[in-house]
Design an enzyme around this catalytic site. Structure first.
Site, PDB file in Angstrom:
ATOM      1  N   ASN A 163      -3.385  -5.907  -4.848  1.00  9.81           N
ATOM      2  CA  ASN A 163      -2.182  -5.098  -4.641  1.00  9.81           C
ATOM      3  C   ASN A 163      -1.828  -4.409  -5.967  1.00  9.81           C
ATOM      4  O   ASN A 163      -2.604  -4.454  -6.917  1.00  9.81           O
ATOM      5  CB  ASN A 163      -1.040  -6.014  -4.165  1.00  9.81           C
ATOM      6  CG  ASN A 163      -0.100  -5.266  -3.237  1.00  9.81           C
ATOM      7  OD1 ASN A 163       0.372  -4.173  -3.566  1.00  9.81           O
ATOM      8  ND2 ASN A 163       0.174  -5.834  -2.075  1.00  9.81           N
ATOM      9  N   SER A 202       4.341  -5.440  -2.279  1.00  9.58           N
ATOM     10  CA  SER A 202       4.858  -6.794  -2.464  1.00  9.58           C
ATOM     11  C   SER A 202       5.636  -7.071  -3.751  1.00  9.58           C
ATOM     12  O   SER A 202       6.505  -7.917  -3.715  1.00  9.58           O
ATOM     13  CB  SER A 202       3.753  -7.820  -2.264  1.00  9.58           C
ATOM     14  OG  SER A 202       2.575  -7.406  -2.865  1.00  9.58           O
TER      15      SER A 202
HETATM   16  C1  LIG Z   1       3.267   4.112  -2.415  1.00  7.90           C
HETATM   17  C2  LIG Z   1       2.471   2.877  -2.152  1.00  7.90           C
HETATM   18  C3  LIG Z   1       2.776   2.071  -1.040  1.00  7.90           C
HETATM   19  C4  LIG Z   1       2.053   0.906  -0.781  1.00  7.90           C
HETATM   20  N1  LIG Z   1       2.358   0.143   0.315  1.00  7.90           N
HETATM   21  C5  LIG Z   1       1.663  -0.989   0.565  1.00  7.90           C
HETATM   22  C6  LIG Z   1       1.954  -1.798   1.705  1.00  7.90           C
HETATM   23  O1  LIG Z   1       2.844  -1.501   2.497  1.00  7.90           O
HETATM   24  N2  LIG Z   1       1.236  -2.937   1.901  1.00  7.90           N
HETATM   25  C7  LIG Z   1       0.218  -3.313   1.043  1.00  7.90           C
HETATM   26  O2  LIG Z   1      -0.426  -4.341   1.263  1.00  7.90           O
HETATM   27  N3  LIG Z   1      -0.097  -2.558  -0.029  1.00  7.90           N
HETATM   28  C8  LIG Z   1       0.589  -1.411  -0.286  1.00  7.90           C
HETATM   29  N4  LIG Z   1       0.280  -0.639  -1.385  1.00  7.90           N
HETATM   30  C9  LIG Z   1      -0.814  -1.091  -2.289  1.00  7.90           C
HETATM   31  C10 LIG Z   1      -2.140  -0.371  -1.963  1.00  7.90           C
HETATM   32  O3  LIG Z   1      -2.604  -0.700  -0.676  1.00  7.90           O
HETATM   33  C11 LIG Z   1      -3.207  -0.757  -3.013  1.00  7.90           C
HETATM   34  O4  LIG Z   1      -3.443  -2.136  -2.937  1.00  7.90           O
HETATM   35  C12 LIG Z   1      -2.808  -0.405  -4.439  1.00  7.90           C
HETATM   36  O5  LIG Z   1      -2.100   0.820  -4.488  1.00  7.90           O
HETATM   37  C13 LIG Z   1      -4.008  -0.296  -5.370  1.00  7.90           C
HETATM   38  O6  LIG Z   1      -4.906   0.729  -4.933  1.00  7.90           O
HETATM   39  P1  LIG Z   1      -4.927   2.215  -5.567  1.00  7.90           P
HETATM   40  O7  LIG Z   1      -5.020   2.048  -7.049  1.00  7.90           O
HETATM   41  O8  LIG Z   1      -6.146   2.861  -4.950  1.00  7.90           O
HETATM   42  O9  LIG Z   1      -3.667   2.874  -5.150  1.00  7.90           O
HETATM   43  C14 LIG Z   1       0.985   0.535  -1.649  1.00  7.90           C
HETATM   44  C15 LIG Z   1       0.670   1.355  -2.762  1.00  7.90           C
HETATM   45  C16 LIG Z   1       1.384   2.500  -3.018  1.00  7.90           C
HETATM   46  C17 LIG Z   1       1.021   3.336  -4.229  1.00  7.90           C
END
Ligand SMILES: Cc1cc2nc3c(=O)[nH]c(=O)nc-3n(C[C@H](O)[C@H](O)[C@H](O)COP(=O)(O)O)c2cc1C
Length: 301
Positions: free
Chosen positions: A193, A121
């Site tokens: 996010n 987002s």
């Molecule tokens: C490459 C990438 C793509 C992502 N795409 C989405 C998405 O399409 N929709 C969404 O709600 N969050 C998306 N996120 C956010 C993740 O779902 C998550 O909320 C965020 O990365 C924090 O978690 P983490 O620290 O375990 O990665 C994305 C994150 C990354 C790194």
């Protein structure tokens, strides 16, 4: 991290992140095809202390795959095989877009984080403006109306609608989201996010976009705690942001998360991270004399 993944990871990290993701994903899709051909449905790793029922869904364990990893729902049967208790698939969009020009994914190895400049987002102009109370209220109201209409047509229950929040919202902004969620009968909140801040990074990175992983961990836990308090624990929260091991997952649960999710942790710790975390959580619950994960939710809120 298993030793085979510590050996493989440097090789994988030689590729640019998007290519590494494609390679690893091709393998997972291959496994998906085999599972489908054999008609096999894997069960996630489970233990009585990790089992919960929420929104009329049984969760074998509380560790999920976060949104964005399997955007096109290409490996749905693989996630339980790897140990995940649930997986957020999609995004679903009426008008698909090609995304930002490449390169648009940057791996910060020392910071144990990933930046994406594609569709999360922060990268969609104006999207975060929808988090204001008025805009979000209108959006959720329309979604819930449609949800009810579809359920009525199908003679079924409406689907649970969850709202995912940004970690960069102020305390007032978070309170506004909590009010909207309660007013419009959302089933829960997802926190958080990726962040647009770049505090405490080891790498000097100029790229715009959403930052995930370790640098996000503390802030996302703080947001979970804030939302848990703001809703007096009445709305289930899915906690996400910087989870790499069982202690990180447990910290989020104790702050108020009923379920957790991860994305970046899998890149750094390998494909069986969910199984490791599930096992570790069982031990942490036993250490604290708690019978079920639900008894830990919000203990440190
Ligand atoms: C490459 C990438 C793509 C992502 N795409 C989405 C998405 O399409 N929709 C969404 O709600 N969050 C998306 N996120 C956010 C993740 O779902 C998550 O909320 C965020 O990365 C924090 O978690 P983490 O620290 O375990 O990665 C994305 C994150 C990354 C790194």
């Amino acid at each position: 991290m298993p030793s085979w993944y510590s050996a493989l990871r440097p090789l994988l990290f030689r590729f640019d992140p998007e290519r590494a993701h494609r390679l690893a994903f091709a393998l997972l899709v291959g496994i998906e095809h085999v599972l489908q051909r054999r008609g096999q449905t894997a069960r996630p790793w489970t233990h009585p202390s990790l089992q919960q029922r929420l929104w009329e869904i049984d969760f074998a364990n509380p560790i999920g795959l976060a949104a964005g990893f399997d955007k096109d729902a290409r490996a749905p049967h693989v996630w339980p095989l790897l140990g995940f208790g649930f997986a957020e698939l999609g995004t679903i969009t009426a008008l698909a877009q090609p995304g930002n020009p490449q390169p648009r994914m940057f791996r910060l190895a020392r910071d144990r984080a990933v930046i994406t400049v594609n569709v999360s987002s922060p990268n969609t102009p104006g999207l975060r403006d929808l988090q204001t109370e008025e805009q979000l209220g209108k959006l959720v109201a329309v979604l819930q109306e449609e949800n009810l209409a579809l359920a009525h047509q199908a003679d079924a229950q409406p689907r649970p609608v969850l709202i995912k929040v940004a970690p960069d919202l102020s305390a007032e902004g978070l309170d506004a989201v909590a009010r909207v969620a309660q007013r419009h009968a959302a089933a829960g909140l997802v926190a958080t996010n990726t962040t647009i801040t770049r505090d405490d990074l080891l790498a000097l990175i100029q790229e715009p976009g959403g930052l995930s992983g370790a640098p996000l961990r503390a802030r996302s836990t703080e947001v979970i705690r804030h939302l848990y308090r703001a809703t007096a624990g009445t709305l289930p929260i899915i906690g996400v942001g910087g989870i790499f091991d069982a202690a990180h997952a447990y910290e989020k649960i104790r702050a108020g998360a009923t379920l957790v999710q991860l994305y970046t942790g899998m890149i750094f710790e390998g494909p069986f991270i969910a199984r490791h975390i599930a096992r570790g959580l069982v031990q942490l619950l036993q250490r604290d004399n708690l019978r079920n994960v639900r008894d830990a939710v919000g203990r440190d809120a």
